[in-house]
Scaffold this active site. Structure first.
Site, short mmCIF file in Angstrom:
data_model
loop_
_atom_site.label_atom_id
_atom_site.label_comp_id
_atom_site.label_asym_id
_atom_site.label_seq_id
_atom_site.Cartn_x
_atom_site.Cartn_y
_atom_site.Cartn_z
N ASP A 12 0.87 -1.15 0.00
CA ASP A 12 0.00 0.00 0.00
C ASP A 12 0.93 1.22 0.00
OD1 ASP A 12 -2.39 1.58 0.34
OD2 ASP A 12 -1.87 1.76 2.45
N ASP A 28 0.10 5.08 0.90
CA ASP A 28 -0.04 6.07 1.96
C ASP A 28 -0.12 5.39 3.33
OD1 ASP A 28 -0.18 8.12 -0.01
OD2 ASP A 28 -2.28 7.64 -0.32
#
Length: 195
Positions: free
Chosen positions: A26, A28
């Site tokens: 992922d 952020d």
């Protein structure tokens, strides 16, 4: 001998290909500090050990890719071109540290978005597994040879939906985190998993 026979012989005599190992991240909150709807390079701040973690994984034979929801596009905060520009810049910054982010998968959709073209309920927005499945397909990787690191249960759900192990990162050095999880996957101590 026919052409087909030669092809079959060549395929049979070729050395078996090494399995592709993917480390999916992922974005952020895992690679960069989570700042709401980040798309400007000047606002980016890396998670401690993020670039080093990717470089270390590359050295362990992992191809690193990013899978990220980017609903800011559907919300009208920025464009797909802004996302692509940020990712190109990000890849360059990681490369300066010897880390290769091979590909970025992003979902610009949101069912309740204000930009009609992106206001859809798609199969790629996590927790759905679309982006993870696309990465497996694009790289010819088997789920059991891959893992995903995220900071939200939806990241883990997306991984599991594709048959990939997902791990929740809760802060601290990302390098230490990935070294420990790779060691656990290999059944060894982090010290024995390389540098």
């Amino acid at each position: 001998m026919s052409g087909a026979g030669k092809t079959a012989w060549a395929a049979a005599s070729a050395a078996p290909a090494r399995p592709v190992k993917l480390a999916l991240f992922d974005r952020d909150g895992v690679l960069n500090v989570d700042k709401a709807y980040l798309y400007r390079p000047e606002e980016a701040e890396w998670i401690p050990g993020a670039r080093e973690a990717v470089a270390w994984l590359n050295g362990q034979g992992y191809t690193a890719v990013v899978v990220t929801n980017q609903s800011g596009v559907a919300r009208g905060y920025y464009t797909e071109e802004d996302v692509r520009r940020f990712h190109a810049w990000m890849a360059g910054e990681f490369a300066k540290a010897g880390a290769v982010l091979a590909r970025f998968y992003y979902c610009p959709h949101l069912k309740d978005g204000v930009v009609p073209a992106y206001a859809i309920d798609c199969a790629c927005r996590k927790p759905k597994p679309g982006m993870v499945l696309a990465a497996l397909r694009d790289f010819g990787a088997r789920p059991e040879d891959c893992f995903l690191v995220g900071d939200s249960p939806r990241d883990v759900a997306a991984a599991e939906g594709a048959g990939v192990e997902g791990y929740l990162y809760g802060g601290g050095s990302l390098l230490d985190f990935v070294r420990s999880l790779v060691a656990a996957r290999q059944g060894s101590s982090p010290e024995g998993s390389g540098t």
